[in-house]
Design a protein around this motif. Structure first.
Motif, PDB file in Angstrom:
ATOM      1  N   GLU A  44     -70.515  26.995 -36.666  1.00 18.58           N
ATOM      2  CA  GLU A  44     -71.045  27.288 -38.000  1.00 18.58           C
ATOM      3  C   GLU A  44     -70.999  26.057 -38.900  1.00 18.58           C
ATOM      4  O   GLU A  44     -71.777  25.944 -39.845  1.00 18.58           O
ATOM      5  N   SER A  45     -70.087  25.137 -38.596  1.00 20.08           N
ATOM      6  CA  SER A  45     -69.931  23.968 -39.469  1.00 20.08           C
ATOM      7  C   SER A  45     -69.902  22.647 -38.713  1.00 20.08           C
ATOM      8  O   SER A  45     -69.647  21.597 -39.304  1.00 20.08           O
ATOM      9  N   ALA A  46     -70.143  22.685 -37.407  1.00 22.11           N
ATOM     10  CA  ALA A  46     -70.099  21.444 -36.628  1.00 22.11           C
ATOM     11  C   ALA A  46     -71.060  21.527 -35.453  1.00 22.11           C
ATOM     12  O   ALA A  46     -71.430  22.616 -35.005  1.00 22.11           O
ATOM     13  N   PHE A  47     -71.453  20.362 -34.970  1.00 25.77           N
ATOM     14  CA  PHE A  47     -72.271  20.251 -33.767  1.00 25.77           C
ATOM     15  C   PHE A  47     -71.353  19.830 -32.612  1.00 25.77           C
ATOM     16  O   PHE A  47     -70.153  19.614 -32.830  1.00 25.77           O
ATOM     17  N   PRO A  48     -71.862  19.740 -31.391  1.00 23.63           N
ATOM     18  CA  PRO A  48     -70.966  19.514 -30.248  1.00 23.63           C
ATOM     19  C   PRO A  48     -69.976  18.357 -30.376  1.00 23.63           C
ATOM     20  O   PRO A  48     -68.788  18.526 -30.078  1.00 23.63           O
ATOM     21  N   LEU A  49     -70.427  17.186 -30.813  1.00 22.77           N
ATOM     22  CA  LEU A  49     -69.485  16.068 -30.923  1.00 22.77           C
ATOM     23  C   LEU A  49     -68.432  16.340 -31.990  1.00 22.77           C
ATOM     24  O   LEU A  49     -67.267  15.957 -31.845  1.00 22.77           O
ATOM     25  N   GLY A  50     -68.844  17.018 -33.056  1.00 19.01           N
ATOM     26  CA  GLY A  50     -67.893  17.384 -34.101  1.00 19.01           C
ATOM     27  C   GLY A  50     -66.874  18.396 -33.608  1.00 19.01           C
ATOM     28  O   GLY A  50     -65.690  18.339 -33.969  1.00 19.01           O
ATOM     29  N   ILE A  51     -67.335  19.324 -32.775  1.00 18.49           N
ATOM     30  CA  ILE A  51     -66.420  20.302 -32.181  1.00 18.49           C
ATOM     31  C   ILE A  51     -65.416  19.588 -31.276  1.00 18.49           C
ATOM     32  O   ILE A  51     -64.204  19.852 -31.326  1.00 18.49           O
ATOM     33  N   ALA A  52     -65.917  18.667 -30.463  1.00 23.73           N
ATOM     34  CA  ALA A  52     -65.029  17.914 -29.571  1.00 23.73           C
ATOM     35  C   ALA A  52     -64.003  17.110 -30.371  1.00 23.73           C
ATOM     36  O   ALA A  52     -62.847  16.985 -29.955  1.00 23.73           O
ATOM     37  N   GLN A  53     -64.425  16.589 -31.512  1.00 23.41           N
ATOM     38  CA  GLN A  53     -63.491  15.840 -32.358  1.00 23.41           C
ATOM     39  C   GLN A  53     -62.371  16.744 -32.867  1.00 23.41           C
ATOM     40  O   GLN A  53     -61.219  16.318 -32.977  1.00 23.41           O
ATOM     41  N   GLN A  54     -62.709  17.990 -33.165  1.00 25.72           N
ATOM     42  CA  GLN A  54     -61.677  18.932 -33.615  1.00 25.72           C
ATOM     43  C   GLN A  54     -60.715  19.278 -32.481  1.00 25.72           C
ATOM     44  O   GLN A  54     -59.548  19.584 -32.719  1.00 25.72           O
ATOM     45  N   GLU A 142     -75.006  12.484 -35.593  1.00 28.71           N
ATOM     46  CA  GLU A 142     -74.539  12.775 -34.235  1.00 28.71           C
ATOM     47  C   GLU A 142     -75.635  12.493 -33.210  1.00 28.71           C
ATOM     48  O   GLU A 142     -75.358  11.991 -32.123  1.00 28.71           O
ATOM     49  N   ALA A 143     -76.878  12.781 -33.570  1.00 30.65           N
ATOM     50  CA  ALA A 143     -77.986  12.576 -32.635  1.00 30.65           C
ATOM     51  C   ALA A 143     -78.213  11.098 -32.337  1.00 30.65           C
ATOM     52  O   ALA A 143     -78.503  10.719 -31.195  1.00 30.65           O
ATOM     53  N   LEU A 144     -78.084  10.258 -33.351  1.00 31.06           N
ATOM     54  CA  LEU A 144     -78.384   8.840 -33.175  1.00 31.06           C
ATOM     55  C   LEU A 144     -77.169   8.021 -32.728  1.00 31.06           C
ATOM     56  O   LEU A 144     -77.314   6.844 -32.397  1.00 31.06           O
ATOM     57  N   ALA A 145     -76.001   8.649 -32.708  1.00 31.80           N
ATOM     58  CA  ALA A 145     -74.782   7.929 -32.326  1.00 31.80           C
ATOM     59  C   ALA A 145     -74.877   7.267 -30.946  1.00 31.80           C
ATOM     60  O   ALA A 145     -74.398   6.142 -30.772  1.00 31.80           O
ATOM     61  N   PRO A 146     -75.489   7.920 -29.938  1.00 27.94           N
ATOM     62  CA  PRO A 146     -75.523   7.293 -28.608  1.00 27.94           C
ATOM     63  C   PRO A 146     -76.537   6.151 -28.486  1.00 27.94           C
ATOM     64  O   PRO A 146     -76.539   5.446 -27.482  1.00 27.94           O
ATOM     65  N   PHE A 147     -77.410   5.981 -29.480  1.00 31.49           N
ATOM     66  CA  PHE A 147     -78.469   4.979 -29.360  1.00 31.49           C
ATOM     67  C   PHE A 147     -77.884   3.569 -29.409  1.00 31.49           C
ATOM     68  O   PHE A 147     -77.060   3.250 -30.261  1.00 31.49           O
ATOM     69  N   THR A 148     -78.349   2.739 -28.492  1.00 37.67           N
ATOM     70  CA  THR A 148     -77.910   1.349 -28.463  1.00 37.67           C
ATOM     71  C   THR A 148     -78.700   0.545 -29.495  1.00 37.67           C
ATOM     72  O   THR A 148     -79.715   1.007 -30.030  1.00 37.67           O
TER      73      THR A 148
END
Length: 304
Positions: A44-54, A142-148
């Motif tokens: 409800e308040s995070a996307f996958p990488l944010g969930i993993a961070q929690q 979060e979407a653009l984080a993996p971009f080199t």
């Protein structure tokens, strides 16, 4: 807690073939007890990488399972929230579109550009938006984080390259996508495509208007100055930058004013305008002194 587990080969095979019970069992084994209801609550308040961070503070996985929680969060999202696009899905779809367009520019006849655009547009239609109709900043981060850095360079130059090579329809479509994903570039990418098509004068006029639009954020107006510099409209770029710099200094936005200094320096050097360069040096010193007074000890890079 499920007794099923994911084996060490998951890094090579991915997680698609493993059962949900195996994913949850592995998460539980390494410190994260989670079920579908828990996951939906987090979503409800995070996307996958944010969930993993929690999850990270409790995570005990090492070796092959050091980053398992991230992959598991992405995979569980796709299984439990299939109607909600995940940042990683957007990133993968965008990367594929960029690859197909690069293939096209490279002369490959089998470049699946239309299919890639179709998939990108489908993902775009499902992306979470803010109150202004722009993609949610957290989603985009979060979407653009993996971009080199290389991928970012390709993204920035692709629309112009397509227009220059005669692929105008694809160039305009990609510029539209670029401006949707990065709203501060609104109008700029399309103007650069116009310039690449040979419509230099109207493109210049478009970008001058963008620099003057007080409804735009300071960074968006700054990017329009960059656009003018990019298409070598140096006179218009200098005039716009001077106007913005004066307004920024008067309004107390010293960081914006200082960001404009190297842009003016670049333009004046391109114009071989020594008098303006000397004047700019004095302005820069004044701005730096004002900045140092407000932020003692915070030294900025000096331009000269």
């Amino acid at each position: 807690m499920s007794t099923q587990r994911v084996d060490k080969s998951w890094q090579q095979k991915g997680l698609k073939e493993y059962s949900t019970e195996a994913l949850l069992g592995t998460l539980g084994h390494y410190g994260i007890a989670v079920g579908e209801d828990d996951f939906r609550k987090l979503a409800e308040s995070a996307f996958p990488l944010g969930i993993a961070q929690q999850w990270r503070p409790k995570w005990k996985g090492t070796g092959p399972f050091k980053d398992f929680m991230v992959a598991a969060a992405v995979e569980l999202w796709s299984r439990w929230l299939p109607d909600r696009v995940a940042p990683m899905e957007m990133a993968d779809t965008l990367a594929n579109l960029m690859q197909q367009l690069s293939f096209l520019l490279g002369g490959r006849q089998d470049a699946a550009v239309d299919a890639a655009f179709e998939k990108m547009n489908a993902v775009r239609a499902k992306m979470p938006l803010d109150e202004k109709g722009a993609p949610q900043e957290r989603f985009m981060r979060e979407a653009l984080a993996p971009f080199t850095e290389k991928q970012a360079e390709i993204f920035d130059s692709l629309a112009e390259a397509l227009a220059s090579s005669g692929q105008v329809a694809h160039a305009e479509a990609f510029a539209d996508l670029e401006e949707f994903l990065l709203p501060d570039r609104r109008g700029i990418s399309k103007a650069i495509v116009r310039a690449a098509k040979g419509e230099l004068q109207p493109a210049t006029e478009d970008m001058v208007k963008l620099t003057e639009d007080t409804e735009r954020s300071p960074i968006a107006r700054l990017l329009a100055v960059d656009g003018l510099i990019h298409i070598k409209a140096h006179g218009q770029a200098a005039a716009a930058a001077r106007t913005l710099l004066a307004a920024a200094e008067q309004g107390g936005d010293l960081h914006l004013a200082l960001d404009l200094v190297p842009r003016l320096e670049h333009v004046y050097k391109a114009q071989n305008d020594r008098e303006s360069l000397m004047e700019l040096m004095g302005i820069a010193e004044r701005l730096e002194a004002a900045h140092d007074k407000i932020h003692p000890g915070h030294r900025r890079h000096r331009h000269g």
